[in-house]
Design a protein around this motif. Structure first.
Motif, PDB file in Angstrom:
ATOM      1  N   GLN A  33       0.900  -1.033   0.025  1.00  0.00           N
ATOM      2  CA  GLN A  33       0.038   0.093  -0.100  1.00  0.00           C
ATOM      3  C   GLN A  33       0.779   1.392   0.083  1.00  0.00           C
ATOM      4  O   GLN A  33       0.326   2.226  -0.536  1.00  0.00           O
ATOM      5  CB  GLN A  33      -0.795  -0.163   1.264  1.00  0.00           C
ATOM      6  CG  GLN A  33      -2.054  -1.092   0.860  1.00  0.00           C
ATOM      7  CD  GLN A  33      -2.652  -1.266   2.534  1.00  0.00           C
ATOM      8  OE1 GLN A  33      -1.968  -1.875   3.460  1.00  0.00           O
ATOM      9  NE2 GLN A  33      -3.888  -0.933   2.608  1.00  0.00           N
ATOM     10  N   ARG A 110      -7.452  -3.317  -1.284  1.00  0.00           N
ATOM     11  CA  ARG A 110      -6.644  -2.790  -0.122  1.00  0.00           C
ATOM     12  C   ARG A 110      -6.133  -1.359  -0.507  1.00  0.00           C
ATOM     13  O   ARG A 110      -5.615  -0.688   0.326  1.00  0.00           O
ATOM     14  CB  ARG A 110      -5.391  -3.627   0.134  1.00  0.00           C
ATOM     15  CG  ARG A 110      -5.668  -4.920   0.671  1.00  0.00           C
ATOM     16  CD  ARG A 110      -6.195  -4.816   2.089  1.00  0.00           C
ATOM     17  NE  ARG A 110      -5.214  -4.369   2.955  1.00  0.00           N
ATOM     18  CZ  ARG A 110      -4.085  -5.140   3.503  1.00  0.00           C
ATOM     19  NH1 ARG A 110      -4.004  -6.435   3.180  1.00  0.00           N
ATOM     20  NH2 ARG A 110      -3.290  -4.514   4.424  1.00  0.00           N
ATOM     21  N   ASN A 114     -10.103   1.562  -0.930  1.00  0.00           N
ATOM     22  CA  ASN A 114     -10.045   1.566   0.247  1.00  0.00           C
ATOM     23  C   ASN A 114     -10.048   3.240   0.518  1.00  0.00           C
ATOM     24  O   ASN A 114      -9.339   3.950   0.142  1.00  0.00           O
ATOM     25  CB  ASN A 114      -8.679   1.498   0.840  1.00  0.00           C
ATOM     26  CG  ASN A 114      -8.197   1.293   2.171  1.00  0.00           C
ATOM     27  OD1 ASN A 114      -8.976   2.051   3.022  1.00  0.00           O
ATOM     28  ND2 ASN A 114      -7.106   0.431   2.775  1.00  0.00           N
TER      29      ASN A 114
END
Length: 210
Positions: A33, A110, A114
């Protein structure tokens, strides 16, 4: 380094780099991320650089013809060249991020779906806008710079910075990537960015400091 960059510029860089740290400490982000956030930051920097190219007022020998047409030509070239660079970089980043990302949600859930990632992107964008206003418009640098200078400006920083970050992340992908290791990745990026900015964009260039 504080004298070289100027207090405000140093603070802005620190704030930019605290955003991914916050994601790691409070939201449980992993290195995948973080990598994707750094890639999106490249896109934002590209947009800011395009604005600088199109508003630079000094004539440019790289841009033949009238000032306006030359500026547009440099801007179009930058869009194509920087766009391809960002696309290739993005492919490698997504492949590596997908390999790192933990759990069964996958890269889309993710990262792109998100809400916390969206807020982080807005935070990065807001700080980059502040940097643009302060260092470009308020300092009067837009009157003294050329489109060609602004076209080349982001590459040195981005290439060195993100080659370093991708290399470190590739190493992390072969480990369990604990929180401490991800924080080290964020710290390394911050240190390299501060050093590169001090070399490439010294505060002394702006009459008001940076």
């Amino acid at each position: 380094m504080g004298r070289r960059l100027g207090g405000a510029r140093l603070l802005l860089i620190v704030l930019l780099n605290l955003i991914p740290v916050g994601g790691v400490l409070w939201l449980g982000w992993d290195a995948g991320q973080i990598l994707m956030l750094y890639w999106v930051e490249n896109i934002i920097i590209g947009v800011m650089s395009l604005i600088r190219i199109l508003t630079a007022r000094q004539p440019d020998t790289l841009a033949p013809g009238s000032t306006q047409m030359g500026t547009i030509g440099v801007g179009c070239f930058f869009i194509v060249h920087y766009g391809l660079f960002t696309l290739v970089h993005g492919v490698f980043t997504m492949m590596l991020a997908a390999r790192i990302i933990d759990g069964g949600d996958g890269l889309w859930e993710r990262v792109f779906a998100n809400p916390s990632f969206h807020l982080a992107v807005l935070g990065v964008m807001g700080l980059q806008v502040v940097i643009l206003i302060r260092e470009w418009w308020s300092s009067g640098l837009w009157r003294r710079s050329t489109p060609g200078m602004e076209m080349f400006r982001p590459y040195g920083r981005i290439v060195v910075l993100h080659v370093t970050v991708l290399a470190a992340a590739w190493w992390l992908s072969g480990t369990a990537a604990p929180m401490g290791a991800v924080l080290i990745l964020c710290l390394m990026k911050a240190v390299v960015e501060l050093a590169l900015t001090a070399v490439i964009s010294p505060a002394a260039r702006s009459p008001q400091g940076a």
